[in-house]
Design an enzyme around this catalytic site. Structure first.
Site, PDB file in Angstrom:
ATOM      1  CG  PHE A 235      23.846  57.401  24.635  1.00 10.33           C
ATOM      2  CD1 PHE A 235      24.869  57.750  23.822  1.00 10.33           C
ATOM      3  CD2 PHE A 235      24.078  57.822  26.048  1.00 10.33           C
ATOM      4  CE1 PHE A 235      26.034  57.580  24.128  1.00 10.33           C
ATOM      5  CE2 PHE A 235      25.293  56.798  26.065  1.00 10.33           C
ATOM      6  CZ  PHE A 235      26.480  57.483  25.746  1.00 10.33           C
TER       7      PHE A 235
ATOM      8  NE  ARG B  82       9.100  55.860  30.245  1.00 12.63           N
ATOM      9  CZ  ARG B  82       9.430  55.162  31.939  1.00 12.63           C
ATOM     10  NH1 ARG B  82       8.887  54.779  32.680  1.00 12.63           N
ATOM     11  NH2 ARG B  82      11.021  55.975  32.083  1.00 12.63           N
TER      12      ARG B  82
ATOM     13  CB  SER C 164      29.396  59.860  22.824  1.00 15.96           C
ATOM     14  OG  SER C 164      28.780  59.764  23.847  1.00 15.96           O
TER      15      SER C 164
ATOM     16  CB  ALA D 131      22.713  59.659  19.792  1.00 17.13           C
TER      17      ALA D 131
ATOM     18  CE  LYS E 192      28.713  66.218  28.839  1.00 12.23           C
ATOM     19  NZ  LYS E 192      27.599  66.701  27.629  1.00 12.23           N
TER      20      LYS E 192
ATOM     21  CG  ASP F  24      31.727  64.464  27.592  1.00  9.77           C
ATOM     22  OD1 ASP F  24      31.298  65.050  26.428  1.00  9.77           O
ATOM     23  OD2 ASP F  24      30.607  63.769  27.890  1.00  9.77           O
TER      24      ASP F  24
ATOM     25  CB  SER G 254      25.802  70.375  22.782  1.00 15.74           C
ATOM     26  OG  SER G 254      24.892  69.809  24.317  1.00 15.74           O
TER      27      SER G 254
ATOM     28  CG  ASN H 216      23.016  70.235  27.856  1.00 16.22           C
ATOM     29  OD1 ASN H 216      22.113  70.537  29.048  1.00 16.22           O
ATOM     30  ND2 ASN H 216      23.465  69.185  27.850  1.00 16.22           N
TER      31      ASN H 216
END
Length: 323
Positions: free
Chosen positions: A11, A31, A133, A135, A186, A239, A249, A251
């Site tokens: 994202f 990172r 959204s 990515a 969501k 969403d 997704s 999730n």
């Protein structure tokens, strides 16, 4: 450089690509030094977005000191890492405009993204960017609409203009709490829907979960002072519709694994798992009835099987349909 994006996951990288296609320079911070080096040389995040080359105005770095001259900073780190990240880097982040780009509720404190930032950097201007959204869609230039929520309406208007791009359309809101809750809750309902489809319970069951899950989202939002219209907008219902109906997704895919009784890749961040636990704790404190959220937590903690969770939901007393 006029904008920095901290976090080179899918994202964060997608936002950096979209914003860098305009006239402004964008700095993407990673990172891992090796990851930053490979992205800078290959001009692509091959691990996450292999079909989205970097624009010329996008630069990659691994040293946070490189953002010192940049005023607007988007933070795209996972929700459960946000508090530690802000604390560890509070000196370099102080005085900047911070835009949270993560979704969820902190499991330790029960706070949303902007509240977490406020707890560490109380004098720093804050906003959140959230909404339906993926990515990949943003990175390759497909049209996407998001909510930019900021309590300061003047700053929100400025950010709306600064963070819009050719394919990224932002709608402004001052209801930060509502926008955060929609993006967080969501994910919990998406896990439930994934489990339902994974277990072969059908599209009708998924439709019921989306609808009653939305009622749970509204119930929580109303209890904490969010605006109902915010939950009905992009950051809530929009969403919810996206994540409950697509294997894009994480999730939803996690829920599919639960429903199929399969192991899920532990390296993939599933914000809804932690959010479900944090949300249930908050619901109990507020004396709110959130049966779908409770069922998701029970399945994650393996105190109920999917069949037992569904039987529990179906055995609830018959009632009039109200929010």
């Amino acid at each position: 450089m006029s904008i920095a994006v901290l976090g080179a996951g899918a994202f964060g990288t997608a936002l950096a690509i979209s914003l860098a296609k305009g006239e402004q320079g964008v700095l993407l911070w990673a990172r891992d030094p090796e990851h930053a080096k490979s992205m800078q040389s290959e001009r692509m995040n091959t691990a996450r977005l292999p079909k989205a080359p970097f624009p010329e105005s996008l630069r990659v770095a691994c040293d946070l000191d490189t953002i010192k001259g940049i005023q607007t900073v988007l933070i795209a780190v996972p929700m459960q890492q946000l508090a530690r990240f802000a604390q560890d880097n509070r000196q370099v982040l102080a005085g900047k405009i911070l835009v949270a780009c993560c979704k969820g509720i902190d499991l330790t404190t029960g706070l949303g993204p902007t509240a977490v930032l406020k707890s560490v950097l109380p004098d720093t201007p804050r906003a959140i960017l959230t909404g339906p959204s993926f990515a990949h869609d943003i990175a390759i230039g497909l049209p996407t609409a998001l909510t930019l929520a900021c309590e300061d309406a003047t700053l929100g208007t400025q950010l709306q203009h600064d963070l819009s791009s050719a394919n990224l359309r932002l709608y402004r809101s001052v209801d930060v709490v509502g926008a955060e809750l929609g993006g967080a809750l969501k994910n919990v309902i998406a896990i439930a829907c994934g489990a339902t489809i994974g277990a072969g319970l059908g599209e009708s069951a998924r439709a019921a979960l989306i609808t009653r899950g939305f009622a749970e989202m509204q119930r929580m939002a109303q209890a904490v002072g969010a605006k109902p219209e915010t939950l009905a907008g992009l950051s809530g219902f929009g969403d919810l519709a996206l994540t409950c109906a697509s294997e894009g997704s994480r999730n939803f895919r996690f829920g599919l694994s639960l429903g199929r009784g399969e192991a899920f890749d532990p390296s993939i961040t599933v914000e809804g798992a932690a959010t479900a636990k944090a949300c249930l704790a908050r619901a109990k404190a507020l004396n709110l009835d959130m049966p779908i959220t409770a069922a998701v937590v029970a399945m994650i903690e393996q105190t109920l099987t999917l069949k037992e969770a569904m039987d529990t939901l179906l055995a609830r007393p018959l009632k009039e349909e109200t929010c």
